[in-house]
Scaffold this motif. Structure first.
Motif, short mmCIF file in Angstrom:
data_model
loop_
_atom_site.label_atom_id
_atom_site.label_comp_id
_atom_site.label_asym_id
_atom_site.label_seq_id
_atom_site.Cartn_x
_atom_site.Cartn_y
_atom_site.Cartn_z
N ASP A 35 43.50 45.11 37.47
CA ASP A 35 43.52 45.66 38.95
C ASP A 35 43.78 44.65 39.99
O ASP A 35 44.57 44.95 40.91
N ASP A 82 41.36 43.19 45.77
CA ASP A 82 40.68 43.34 44.72
C ASP A 82 39.21 42.23 44.74
O ASP A 82 38.67 42.17 43.89
N HIS A 107 37.49 46.80 46.95
CA HIS A 107 36.74 48.06 46.61
C HIS A 107 35.51 47.80 46.07
O HIS A 107 34.79 48.75 45.47
N HIS A 108 34.88 46.46 46.04
CA HIS A 108 33.74 46.15 45.64
C HIS A 108 32.58 46.52 46.66
O HIS A 108 33.21 46.57 47.77
N GLY A 136 41.08 48.40 43.37
CA GLY A 136 41.62 47.46 44.14
C GLY A 136 43.23 47.90 44.55
O GLY A 136 43.89 47.73 45.44
N ASP A 168 40.70 49.25 35.70
CA ASP A 168 39.27 49.34 36.01
C ASP A 168 38.30 50.52 35.45
O ASP A 168 37.34 50.64 35.79
ZN ZN Z 1 39.01 45.82 40.83
#
Ligand code: ZN
Ligand code: C5P
Ligand code: C5P
Length: 473
Positions: A35, A82, A107-108, A136, A168
């Protein structure tokens, strides 16, 4: 052009794009997995097409030291892809003055802060799930669409975004959903992607048929899965020409009708052998095909492509994976394929090691300590795979340790969609349990990780076990 596949994120993406356009040059920093690589490739390509000079670099984990290192470079603008959301406070600390001008596309789970900077693009800030609806690479794709100027169409990059999302495991329910599905739609419209229902096994482009079935163990089909001889017997019993001049065909070499015949025979076989209906459903899933890539190569199938990328970046060769994403079909592809052989062997040896050693039940979680038996960069993948094997309880998350250095231990945790529905959030577990022993961690509800001081594993397990017990009530 202000086209966007994800309207909720459009304004924020435009602000980030504006910031990048104002930069003299940009350093793109990304994570070392499929990702992360695809995020980097999408961002890099979009910057190039927008005429913004840039360079790329990768980190295994973005910690305080890494952020400080980046602030000390002479790049004024740093684009994080990411990762970055989990390190928001560290990044903010360098965000003005002689540090850098950051743009974060991630996207975390974001770290707790009181501020909501306008250069932070993350689906979770807009009510979109970062573990299931946008990866991400998907977030980078949203940015890429915002970076378009007249005459530029970045929709071809949707294919790369889908490789990231599949890497992912965001298609774990059998297909991509939400914002990911909107990206698929754009890729299909642009002619870069095709989607279809097909057998949900890994290796349809490249594996000879018996190997394909032997290795397809996500749904265990008695007599065929894990048995080369069983797979051969099954194929021989079908009214389908599975060989040509003595060589086994691959799935892609079969006609549509032949594929349907094999798939339905496999389903019937599974039914006869008592495989539960829920597992049989999982034998068929949506597959994503990269139409520009040659048939019969890893690059044609999003799932195989993502594994090829993990085989590079998780072995300190992110440069190779990035080059493949950017179109190198000669030297880099050849090297990536060599790395893939090693990666596959390591995954299979790692999983066998877990099968032999078993896991320890701590009450609400189960764990294993691989020491130096499994590379810390792939122990998370092995932990995820281990959730399907005998002796591992799917009703509890798996926590895995591996040696990171003499003084640090890597932790990887994996759960299931069912556990997440019941309240499991491994990102909170990893972040709080690691903080309690002087480490740090984060990630997603279903998959997260941490780094802790060596020797603190037992205390860490006690904290993690208690946190999971609380979450699952
Ligand atoms: Zn990711
Ligand atoms: O850092 P990043 O978000 O790219 O890593 C996500 C990790 O979480 C991957 O290793 C992926 O396999 C795992 N994951 C998972 N199941 C999901 C979502 C992510 O195992 N549903
Ligand atoms: O390394 P692993 O595949 O187990 O990572 C799972 C998820 O946890 C990834 O999304 C990764 O970025 C995140 N993670 C993190 N902090 C760490 C280790 C992993 O946020 N120290």
């Amino acid at each position: 052009m202000s086209a966007t596949p994800v309207p909720e994120m459009a304004d924020r993406a435009a602000t980030c794009a504006e910031r990048l356009r104002a930069a003299e040059r940009v350093l793109v920093v990304s994570h070392i997995d499929a990702d992360g690589l695809t995020s980097a490739a999408i961002a890099g390509t979009a910057l190039k097409r927008a005429g913004i000079p840039h360079e790329q670099t990768f980190y295994k984990q973005l910690d305080e030291t890494a952020v400080a290192e980046l602030a000390a470079t002479d790049y004024e603008t740093v684009l994080f892809t990411d990762f970055g959301s989990g390190q928001l406070p560290e990044i903010l600390a360098h965000a003005e003055g002689d540090g850098f001008t950051p743009v974060i596309v991630d996207h975390h789970q974001p770290a707790e802060t009181d501020v909501n900077p306008p250069y932070h693009l993350n689906p979770l800030l807009f009510g979109i799930n970062g573990a299931r609806e946008l990866s991400g690479a998907g977030a980078a794709y949203v940015l890429a669409r915002a970076l378009e100027s007249s005459g530029v169409d970045n929709r071809d990059l949707a294919a790369t975004a889908v490789v990231g999302a599949v890497g992912d495991m965001q298609d774990s329910g059998g297909q991509l959903h939400g914002a990911n599905a909107a990206i698929v739609e754009e890729g299909v419209a642009a002619g870069a992607l095709a989607e279809g229902k097909d057998l949900a096994v890994y290796g349809k482009q490249t594996r000879p048929l018996p190997k394909l079935l032997e290795y397809a163990t996500d749904t265990h089909v008695p007599g065929i899965s894990s048995s080369y001889a069983g797979a051969v017997e099954f194929l021989d019993g079908l009214d389908v020409d599975c060989q040509v001049e003595g060589d086994w065909k691959r799935w892609v070499d079969l006609t549509d009708a032949e594929r349907r015949r094999v798939a339905s025979a496999l389903v019937q076989h599974a039914v006869r052998r008592g495989v539960p209906a829920r597992k049989i459903e999982q034998l068929v899933a949506t597959t994503y095909t990269l139409t520009a890539e040659p048939e019969g190569t890893e690059l044609r199938d999003a799932s195989e492509f993502s594994t090829l990328l993990n085989a590079t970046a998780r072995y300190e060769r992110a440069d190779v994976g990035l080059a493949v994403c950017l179109g190198d079909r000669t030297g880099a592809l050849k090297r990536a394929r060599e790395l893939l052989r090693t990666h596959r062997r390591n995954l299979s040896e790692g999983l066998n090691w877990v099968k032999r050693q078993g896991v320890t039940d701590a009450g609400s979680i189960q764990w294993f300590d691989a020491g130096d038996e499994i590379r810390e960069t792939i122990v998370g993948i092995v932990a995820g795979m281990s959730m399907g094997v005998d002796g591992v309880d799917r009703s509890k998350p798996v926590v895995a340790f591996a040696e990171e250095s003499g003084t640090e231990t890597k932790v990887s945790a994996r759960g299931t969609a069912g556990l997440v529905r019941e309240g499991l959030d491994l990102s909170v577990v990893m972040s709080e349990a690691s903080a309690a022993v002087g480490g740090n961690g984060g990630g997603h509800d279903i998959a997260a990780g941490a780094t802790i001081p060596a020797g603190k594993e037992e205390t860490f397990i006690q904290h993690a076990d208690q946190l999971v017990a609380d979450q699952l009530g």
